[in-house]
Enzyme design. Structure first.
Site, short mmCIF file in Angstrom:
data_model
loop_
_atom_site.label_atom_id
_atom_site.label_comp_id
_atom_site.label_asym_id
_atom_site.label_seq_id
_atom_site.Cartn_x
_atom_site.Cartn_y
_atom_site.Cartn_z
N GLU A 18 0.80 -1.23 0.00
CA GLU A 18 0.00 0.00 0.00
C GLU A 18 0.84 1.28 0.00
OE1 GLU A 18 -3.38 0.25 2.54
OE2 GLU A 18 -4.09 -1.75 2.02
N HIS A 241 -2.15 -0.34 9.82
CA HIS A 241 -1.81 -1.69 10.29
C HIS A 241 -0.53 -1.61 11.12
CE1 HIS A 241 -4.18 -4.28 7.26
NE2 HIS A 241 -4.65 -3.06 7.19
#
Lengths: 373, 373
Positions: A18, A241
């Site tokens: 990402e 995350h």
């Protein structure tokens, strides 16, 4: 912040997901050039999956595999389709031998109770497992790191682990330090959506480091760590995350490791059967959607033909008042529906093909498991 | 006719392309069950690439890799995009060892003088070469058969052969029997387009059987044959392409074969450089198209906004005559252009990403060739 932390820690290998913007990658590359002289950015889809690798070892070669299914282009609010989710493999010159770590990301889960993307994620898990099996045949050690978007007990991760023999660093680690249960999506990270985590007060573990030794090597996870919400001395976290960091001890020693399949066969048969059932459910849903979009396209075409006939008749009976405006609007509407429904029909045809292909491969895998245990 | 011939000849292995209909595959499977008990059909794209494999040896596993670029969906008259061209790998139980043949097809060439698809075909040739390198590391023998849609001297085939070390069965064959120069697309086949073959009176050779021995095996092509137009005793040919049939002699003997790269490095450097230049040309064309489709989308959006403003003004100044019909038609036209241009812009963005990715991989390959000869 991520760049500072990576520079400070001085890992051997960093697998990121990402990193949407190539500008961010270039910034990281410039910042990390000293400690990680080798890096690679994988491009895919419209936006990209943002996979990149930073390494202390030279990168000899790379390979990208884009999953054949990855959500729906019209689900704009989820946007996974635009990322072209994929797995990126790099070949590193690791001492005198090559090391092939993979970085990957799978389709996100937006609603656990009614997970419309489960069949797509299972196709991805299966393709990932097959990709690893076929590319790692000559490897000493296989490493896979990434955001798998699956809970540890989910069928996809059991399929991936069972079919490749990969072991979970969290389960194998001698020492562990970090969020409870190794969670990587936790409620007290300011970027996570709290309501989604309500059923999981500790958070969930969806980011993994998996590994296995293939030839006469052994791998042991000595230590596993996760970041814990905010970065040290700051009030914001590195990312939504938590990062997973493993210290792996790789030794050339011992017996040749066990064959291709890691877990006991009977369990694996159950897992493959379960996965096949879920893919079958997705296949029937895709077939229904293919049928209904096809029907809509045919209806729109019929409407257009009807309009053309009426228009010709009205032309012949000249002098009659004729509602030009609503007539043209309706024609444009029908053309729009026709184009849209045709596009969707093509898309769902591809979806059906890929789900059929995966179901057949899973059937073949079951047969192989039963015939050549 | 194809089924009869395959049953009569009794090959060990048959790699077919363009078996578009699954019904045809099922018919072939039923017909050939006796002599080829194992078979697999690869599904991809909307129509599929029609790849299938019939084998005397059990099929243990399969892997499909779809090329990331394959023409344009709006080139309906060519239709390659809808096929999802790909390479299919099967793992066969060949004696006590696995044999991994691949069946593949690349994007067709419609105009040799002004070949708009050359960059896409080069991306495919590169991805095919990388796929073979990464999946064949533990193989004894690599076999590739298919319709590569490239003349023997084209840069794509030189790249594929150079980067994988694959050898051309036609060039290596001890005996040859069939069409002159091994051509597989010949003018006296009733299904070929004669005008396209005018510059090549003998025809062209675009279907190949390529092979190499990887570990301590040797492969020799003893005989190569092609069909020659019409089927024996009939007045129609088997297909628009001539079939290629090779008798390969595989022996476990001799030295370990040469490393990864088959041809001399300096030539390979030239080939990779040439391929990179062509991919760069394609990249710039794709960037131009991305820009112009993006600009068109913005213009359509501006037109819509202008119309909305005018419509509001007209609504305020009620009583004025207002051309409702042409106004609505224009609005629908603008919406249509907006949607179309946005779709094309997304498509060309993906194209740019994949061409950039391939160009970077080719650059990395050049560096590897120069640094680790």
């Amino acid at each position: 912040l991520i760049g500072d932390m990576l520079r400070q820690e001085g890992f051997d290998l960093v697998l990121l997901q990402e990193v949407w913007s190539e500008r961010d990658y270039s910034d990281l590359k410039a910042k990390l050039g000293g400690c990680y002289p080798f890096s690679h950015y994988f491009r895919s889809g419209v936006i990209g999956s943002g996979l990149c690798v930073f390494s202390r070892f030279p990168i000899l070669d790379t390979l990208l595999y884009q999953y054949s299914l990855n959500g729906y282009p019209y689900m704009l609010q989820h946007g996974d389709w635009f990322c072209g989710k994929s797995v990126g493999l790099v070949v590193l010159a690791w001492g005198s031998r090559p090391l092939c770590p993979c970085s990957c990301q799978l389709h996100a889960e937006y609603c656990r109770e009614k997970d419309a993307y489960l069949p797509h994620r299972l196709v991805q898990a299966w393709e990932l497992a097959q990709f690893i099996r076929h590319t790692s045949k000559a490897a000493d050690v296989v490493l896979l790191g990434g955001d798998l978007n699956m809970h540890p007990e989910d069928v996809g991760i059991r399929l991936l682990r069972g079919w490749t023999g990969l072991r979970d660093a969290f389960a194998e680690a001698t020492r562990f330090e970090g969020c409870e249960d190794g969670c990587t999506l936790i409620p007290n990270n300011c970027f996570t959506v709290k309501t989604e985590l309500l059923p999981f007060p500790l958070g969930i573990r969806i980011d993994y480091i998996l590994y296995k030794a293939v030839s006469s090597f052994t791998v042991k996870c000595e230590e596993l760590k996760t970041t814990t919400g905010t970065a040290p001395g700051m009030d914001i976290p590195f990312s939504d995350h938590e990062a997973v960091m493993a210290t792996l001890h790789i030794r050339r020693q011992g017996q040749a490791a066990d064959g291709n399949l890691g877990t006991a066969e009977p369990t694996l048969v159950d897992v493959v059967t379960e996965a096949r059932t879920e893919v079958g459910v997705g296949l029937r849903a895709a077939q229904r959607q293919r049928y209904s979009t096809g029907r809509m396209a045919v209806l729109a075409l019929l409407l257009l033909l009807l309009q053309a006939t009426l228009g010709t008749l009205a032309g012949l009976a000249a002098g009659q008042p004729f509602p030009k405006l609503s007539f043209s609007l309706l024609a444009f509407f029908a053309i729009g529906i026709l184009l849209l429904a045709t596009g969707l029909h093509l898309f769902h045809t591809i979806e059906v093909k890929m789900l059929q292909g995966t179901e057949e491969q899973l059937r073949m895998a079951l047969r192989t498991l039963q015939e050549h245990p």
